[in-house]
Scaffold this active site. Structure first.
Site, mmCIF file in Angstrom:
data_model
loop_
_atom_site.group_PDB
_atom_site.id
_atom_site.type_symbol
_atom_site.label_atom_id
_atom_site.label_comp_id
_atom_site.label_asym_id
_atom_site.label_seq_id
_atom_site.Cartn_x
_atom_site.Cartn_y
_atom_site.Cartn_z
ATOM 1 N N ARG A 21 -2.929 -9.183 2.376
ATOM 2 C CA ARG A 21 -2.275 -7.901 2.642
ATOM 3 C C ARG A 21 -1.019 -8.160 3.476
ATOM 4 N NH1 ARG A 21 -2.505 -8.012 7.491
ATOM 5 N NH2 ARG A 21 -1.209 -6.140 7.629
ATOM 6 N N GLY A 22 -0.247 -7.078 3.667
ATOM 7 C CA GLY A 22 1.049 -7.204 4.310
ATOM 8 C C GLY A 22 2.106 -7.345 3.242
ATOM 9 N N ARG A 50 0.238 -3.730 -6.294
ATOM 10 C CA ARG A 50 0.356 -2.888 -5.089
ATOM 11 C C ARG A 50 1.640 -2.077 -5.213
ATOM 12 N NH1 ARG A 50 -1.758 -3.173 0.584
ATOM 13 N NH2 ARG A 50 -2.813 -1.175 0.514
ATOM 14 N N ASP A 61 6.408 -0.914 4.524
ATOM 15 C CA ASP A 61 6.122 -1.412 3.181
ATOM 16 C C ASP A 61 7.257 -1.091 2.220
ATOM 17 O OD1 ASP A 61 3.031 -2.367 2.611
ATOM 18 O OD2 ASP A 61 3.277 -1.207 4.444
ATOM 19 N N LYS A 100 1.774 2.058 6.748
ATOM 20 C CA LYS A 100 0.341 2.337 6.810
ATOM 21 C C LYS A 100 0.075 3.769 7.263
ATOM 22 C CE LYS A 100 -2.135 0.021 5.800
ATOM 23 N NZ LYS A 100 -2.582 -0.023 4.387
#
EC number: 5.3.1.23
Length: 342
Positions: A49-50, A86, A228, A239
Site C-alpha cells: 500500500r501507499g 487501485r 494519493d 485516506k
C-alpha cells in the site's frame, strides 16, 4: 535484475517480494509477488500500500516478467491489469505510463528493467527533497498531527509527510507527533506508530475522533498528510478522514500541509470531483482482522459505507510540499498544477 532492497520491497534472484503490511507490527513477513494476479491481490488486500509503493511494485514486476521472457503482448496485458488495481492512486498510472513507453522500444526487456530501477531511485530522491522542503516549514517545539501512513513503508525512500516529520525531529524541532489510528484499517496505529518508534520519534496514538479535542486545547501546531492524487485545482484525494482533519485545522487556524511527489499530480484531472474513489468491503468496518486476530463487533448484515479515500478541497490546504519545493495557495490558484505548467 540486480538485487534491490527498500523498506517494503525486495528483488532477489529475479523475484519480487513485498513486506506484508497487514502483518505489521506483530510480524515482519515477506511475501512473494512474482505474478500479476498475486500482486493485484496484495494491492487489493493492502499487503502492499501507499501510492508511490504501489506504482513501484507494479513497475518492478513488469520488468521481472520481461526478464523471464514474456512477449510484448503479454506484458501489455499485464500492464493494463496492474493499472486497474487501485483506481485512486495516480502514481500507479504515472509509473505505468513510463513503463509503457519502455515497452514500445525494440530492446524492451532491458528498457523495462532500466526504467523500473530508475523509478525506484527517483522516488528515493523525491522523498529526500520533500523532507528538506517540508522540514523548513516546521517550527521549533512543534507538536504535529498526522494521518494514515506516509513513511518508508509507503515509498522507496524516507517517505512523504512522515519523512518531513522525521527530518524535522532530527533537526530538534519536533517534540511530539499525534498519530491518528486511521480507521477502519488502522494504518496509523499499526504502521506509523511502528515507524516512528523505529526512528525514535516521540509520538502518542489517538483515536481519529480525538483530533478536534486536541486542536481545541492548543495541542496541535500543524497537520501533515500525504496524498494519493492531487488534481489540477489543488484538491487532494487521501485516506478517508483527511478531509475531516482539514476542516478542523481550518476552523482552529492550524496549518494543514500536504506532502507528495510530483508523480502524485494529475494535471489532467480538473478537480476532486473527477477523482475516482475506491469503495471497499463492509467487513473492514464491521470488525477488524490482522496478525493480531479478528473480531466482528457490528450486527451481522449491517449496512456499511466504506470509501477508502476522501477529497480535501484546495481552499483548506496551507501548502503543497512537493519534491520541487513548497507550492502556495496563490500559486495553485494561478495554475501551478495546470496541464500547461507540467
Amino acid at each position: 535484475m540486480q538485487t534491490l532492497q527498500t523498506t517494503s520491497l525486495r528483488v532477489s534472484e529475479n523475484q519480487l517480494f513485498i513486506l506484508d503490511q497487514q502483518a505489521l507490527p506483530q510480524e515482519t513477513r515477506w511475501l512473494a509477488a512474482d505474478n500479476v494476479a498475486l500482486l493485484v491481490d496484495h494491492i487489493h488486500t493492502l499487503r502492499v500500500r501507499g501510492a508511490p509503493l504501489i506504482g513501484l511494485s507494479a513497475s518492478l514486476l513488469l520488468a521481472l516478467l520481461a526478464q523471464r521472457g514474456l512477449n510484448r503482448d503479454a506484458l501489455q496485458q499485464a500492464l493494463e491489469t496492474l493499472r486497474a488495481a487501485r483506481p485512486t492512486a495516480v502514481n500507479l498510472m504515472n509509473n505505468l505510463d513510463r513503463m509503457k513507453q519502455a515497452l514500445a522500444r525494440e530492446d524492451y526487456p532491458q528498457a523495462l528493467e532500466a526504467e523500473a530501477l530508475r523509478l525506484v531511485e527517483e522516488d528515493k530522491q523525491l522523498c529526500a527533497r520533500i523532507a528538506e522542503a517540508g522540514s523548513a516549514l516546521v517550527k521549533p517545539g512543534s507538536r504535529l498531527l498526522t494521518h494514515c501512513n506516509t513513511g518508508g513503508l509507503a515509498t522507496a525512500g524516507v517517505g512523504t509527510a512522515l519523512g518531513v516529520i522525521a527530518l524535522a525531529h532530527r533537526q530538534g524541532k519536533v517534540t511530539n507527533v499525534w498519530v491518528d489510528e486511521t480507521r477502519p484499517l488502522l494504518q496509523g496505529g499499526r504502521l506509523t506508530a511502528w515507524e516512528l518508534g523505529e526512528l525514535g520519534v516521540p509520538y502518542q496514538l489517538i483515536a481519529d475522533s480525538m483530533a478536534a479535542s486536541l486542536m481545541a486545547q492548543g495541542q496541535v501546531d500543524a497537520v501533515w498528510v500525504g496524498a494519493d492524487r492531487i488534481a489540477a485545482n489543488g484538491d487532494v484525494a487521501n485516506k478517508i478522514g483527511t478531509y475531516s482533519l482539514a476542516v478542523l485545522a481550518h476552523y482552529h487556524q492550524i496549518p494543514f500541509y500536504v506532502a507528495a511527489p510530483q508523480t502524485t499530480l494529475d494535471r489532467y484531472c480538473p478537480n476532486g470531483a473527477a477523482i475516482p474513489i475506491e469503495q471497499r468491503a463492509a467487513a473492514e468496518v464491521t470488525g477488524v482482522a490482522g496478525s493480531f486476530g479478528a473480531v466482528q463487533w457490528a450486527p451481522t448484515g449491517a449496512a456499511v459505507y466504506n470509501p477508502a479515500f476522501d477529497v480535501t478541497p484546495a481552499g483548506l490546504i496551507s501548502g503543497w510540499v512537493l519534491d520541487s519545493g513548497v507550492v502556495t495557495p496563490a500559486q495553485v490558484a494561478a495554475g501551478a498544477f495546470a496541464p500547461d505548467n507540467g
